[in-house]
Structure formats: C-alpha cells, structure tokens
Design an enzyme around this catalytic site. Structure first.
Site, PDB file in Angstrom:
ATOM      1  N   LYS A 158      99.653  21.831   6.322  1.00 30.55           N
ATOM      2  CA  LYS A 158     100.136  20.660   5.583  1.00 30.55           C
ATOM      3  C   LYS A 158      99.874  20.766   4.084  1.00 30.55           C
ATOM      4  O   LYS A 158      98.873  21.320   3.644  1.00 30.55           O
ATOM      5  CB  LYS A 158      99.468  19.385   6.112  1.00 30.55           C
ATOM      6  CG  LYS A 158      99.948  18.997   7.492  1.00 30.55           C
ATOM      7  CD  LYS A 158      99.660  17.551   7.825  1.00 30.55           C
ATOM      8  CE  LYS A 158      98.203  17.256   8.002  1.00 30.55           C
ATOM      9  NZ  LYS A 158      97.976  15.908   8.556  1.00 30.55           N
ATOM     10  N   GLU A 166      83.832  15.688   6.417  1.00 32.74           N
ATOM     11  CA  GLU A 166      84.849  16.337   7.260  1.00 32.74           C
ATOM     12  C   GLU A 166      84.206  17.276   8.294  1.00 32.74           C
ATOM     13  O   GLU A 166      84.731  17.439   9.396  1.00 32.74           O
ATOM     14  CB  GLU A 166      85.849  17.107   6.391  1.00 32.74           C
ATOM     15  CG  GLU A 166      86.848  16.222   5.646  1.00 32.74           C
ATOM     16  CD  GLU A 166      87.949  15.662   6.535  1.00 32.74           C
ATOM     17  OE1 GLU A 166      87.982  15.974   7.739  1.00 32.74           O
ATOM     18  OE2 GLU A 166      88.788  14.889   6.021  1.00 32.74           O
TER      19      GLU A 166
END
Length: 351
Positions: free
Chosen positions: A123, A165
């Site tokens: 992405k 994350e």
C-alpha cells in the site's frame, strides 16, 4: 535482470537514480547519500521534501512527478528510491505507481515505525479531505532495504511510536513478541534498537523484536496483499485511530493514535469476556512501559461512533473488529453490541 547487470558492468550506460528523501533525514544523512552515489559514478537527483502527515497530499506527489519528468527517468530500469519515514515512503510510492502507470521504487525506512510497518506490504497513499490515506493504491516496491542504524538518530518518542505497531502484532499473533516487549521495552527505548555488546542478559532484543514483528506482519499480509479479504488482524488499532489521528493533528503520532485505539479495544475485549482482568492489566502495563498513551481526551464517544460508522461503510456492512482473545491470540468479531462498546468506554474513561 541479466541484461541490466551486463549493461551496468560493461559501463555501456551511466547509472541514474532519482531519490526522494525526507528533509530531516537529508540534514542527518544527505552528505553520505550523495557521497555514495558520487563514489559509485551514479548520476543522481536528490529531492529533499518536508514529509509529515500535514503535507501528505497529492500536491506533494505532483511536485515529485514534475521533478521525475525533468530528470527523464527510465521507468523500466531506474527505480525511484525513497529514504525516510512512513509518510515519505507512502508519498514516493504513490508517485512511482502513477508515473508511466508504474515505475519501480525502493523503500529505505529511517524510523522504527516505517521499519516494521511501512516497509512491508504493497500500500501507498496520501491524505485527502482530512481523511487519512483516502487516495492511494497497491504497488509493492521492488525492494525494502532495512538498516537499524538509522533509528539511533530519531527521538525517543519516535521509538515509542514505532513500538505501538510492534505491540499490535504481538497482541494479535505472537505471545513471545509480547513477552519481549514487556521484558525489554525500556532497554529497547534506551538503546534505540541498536544491537549493543555487553548487554548479554537482554540477548539481541532489538534484532529479535524487529524480525518477529516483520515476519508476523508478512504472514498476515502476503496471502491477502490486495485486501480481497477484509477480515484482517492487522487492522487492530486502526478502527478508530484514523479518525482520531486526523482530528487531533499534530498532537498524536500514528503509532500513538493506534495505541489509544488498541487500549480502548482491550477494554472492549474485556467487556466481552475475551480477556480477564489480569490479561487486560498486563496489556495496559506493557503499553505504559513502552511509553505509549493509553487514553486521549480527543477520543470521545461521539468520535468512536463516527469512526465505527465509517468502518461499516468500508467493511461491506460489517465492523470486522479484531480483538485480542488472550495474550498473542485474536479473532475478528462482527457482533459487538453498542451497549458493550459504551460499557467498555465508560470503564476506560473511569480508569
């Protein structure tokens, strides 16, 4: 490509590279990057840009494309190189995917967050109409070059931001990674993820942590690279955080907003009976140990409701809510009631 190797080694054509570099990274490492290309006799153009969430727009993409056109890039054999954090990698990746429909590009992440997150997957994108990553595409890089030495120059808060994350993957998929973060979090913050001699009792926690985080991310992304299946464990922490992050810019960094989301969802999992009180407290204690926020005043009940309505729109009419079902275990749920969410929110705010 064997033909490319033959051309390069035979010096029949001068090598050329177009580099997009974050302006802060340029100040720290730009002279070394330029020296590298000079010493290897590579004709190059280095475009230094301010790449932040506030500047992450199509305007910056078009700026890059104008410079690429002036440089007269060969879209088949001369990859664009992006050197910087996640925003820089996203912007340069989108520019490369648009130029001549698809120009190869290489990611060189320089922050912990981009090292374990933006470097992986296909992405890229930019913000649009105050919505995070509303414009973008799926164009994987030809390579990601990972070098942890970049991370030693970023502020402590940015290390903590990246740990958000990493913790996401630990809670969703890997109890061992959670234990690493719980036991070595302060050490990783103090040493900025550098492999240090003389700290044998920590092992090489930096290498283990980043390797496991990336491997678990790849396990999740590789079979579903184009997101044909919308049930994604990697969306944990990303149901409310996009709305929150854009609403309170620049007070929360991406990993911090993700962690606020994860903290709330930990309460949701507890309210549903998926986590017991001890597991909930272990998660919150780990978050605090990683110096991550577990609550933010901007995350109102109204914002949560709005964010979940957006989720329904883009989730095919389902919330597809990833929730921990233990430490390092998770599942996707579509049946969390409004009453459960509100009860979890009230307890979260009270705590």
């Amino acid at each position: 490509d064997p033909q490319e190797i033959e051309l390069a080694t035979a010096n029949k054509r001068k090598l050329r590279r177009f580099i997009v570099i974050d302006e802060v990274v340029d100040k720290l490492y730009g002279s070394k990057v330029r020296a590298y290309f000079r010493e290897n006799n590579v004709q190059h153009k280095i475009l230094s840009l301010p790449t932040t969430e506030e500047t992450k727009s199509m305007d910056l993409v078009l700026n890059i494309l104008q410079e690429v056109q002036s440089f007269s890039l060969d879209r088949r054999t001369e990859p664009i190189i992006a050197i910087g954090g996640g925003v820089c990698l996203d912007i340069a990746g989108l520019a490369a995917s648009l130029y001549r429909r698809r120009t190869p590009y290489i990611r060189v992440p320089t922050t912990l967050l981009s090292y374990v997150d933006a470097s992986v997957g296909a992405k890229n994108g930019v913000n649009f109409l105050q919505c995070k990553n509303k414009l973008g595409g799926y164009t994987p890089p030809v390579a990601s070059f990972l070098d942890r030495s970049f991370i030693q120059s970023i502020p402590r808060r940015h290390i903590s931001n990246g740990l958000g994350e990493i913790l996401k993957m630990a809670l969703m998929k890997h109890k061992g990674l959670f234990d690493l973060l719980k036991n070595h979090g302060k050490y990783l913050l103090d040493t900025k993820f550098q492999s240090c001699n003389g700290f044998a009792h920590h092992g090489d926690a930096a290498l283990q942590t980043t390797r496991i985080a990336i491997e678990t991310m790849l396990e999740e992304l590789a079979p579903n690279l184009w997101e044909d299946d919308l049930d994604r464990l990697v969306d944990f922490g990303h149901l409310i955080s996009p709305e929150l992050e854009m609403r309170v810019l620049p007070s929360l960094m991406h990993g911090e907003a993700v962690n606020v989301d994860m903290a709330f969802m930990t309460y949701v999992a507890h309210a549903r009976g998926l986590l017991d009180s001890e597991e909930k407290e272990q998660i919150l204690q780990c978050m605090r140990g990683l110096e991550l926020p577990v609550w933010h005043s901007g995350c109102s009940w109204t914002l949560i409701q709005r964010a979940l309505r957006e989720r329904l729109k883009h989730g095919g009419g389902q919330t597809r809510m990833p929730l921990p079902t233990g430490l390092g275990m998770a599942d996707i749920f579509n049946d969390t009631s409004e009453e459960t969410l509100e009860r979890a929110y009230e307890l979260w705010v009270k705590d």
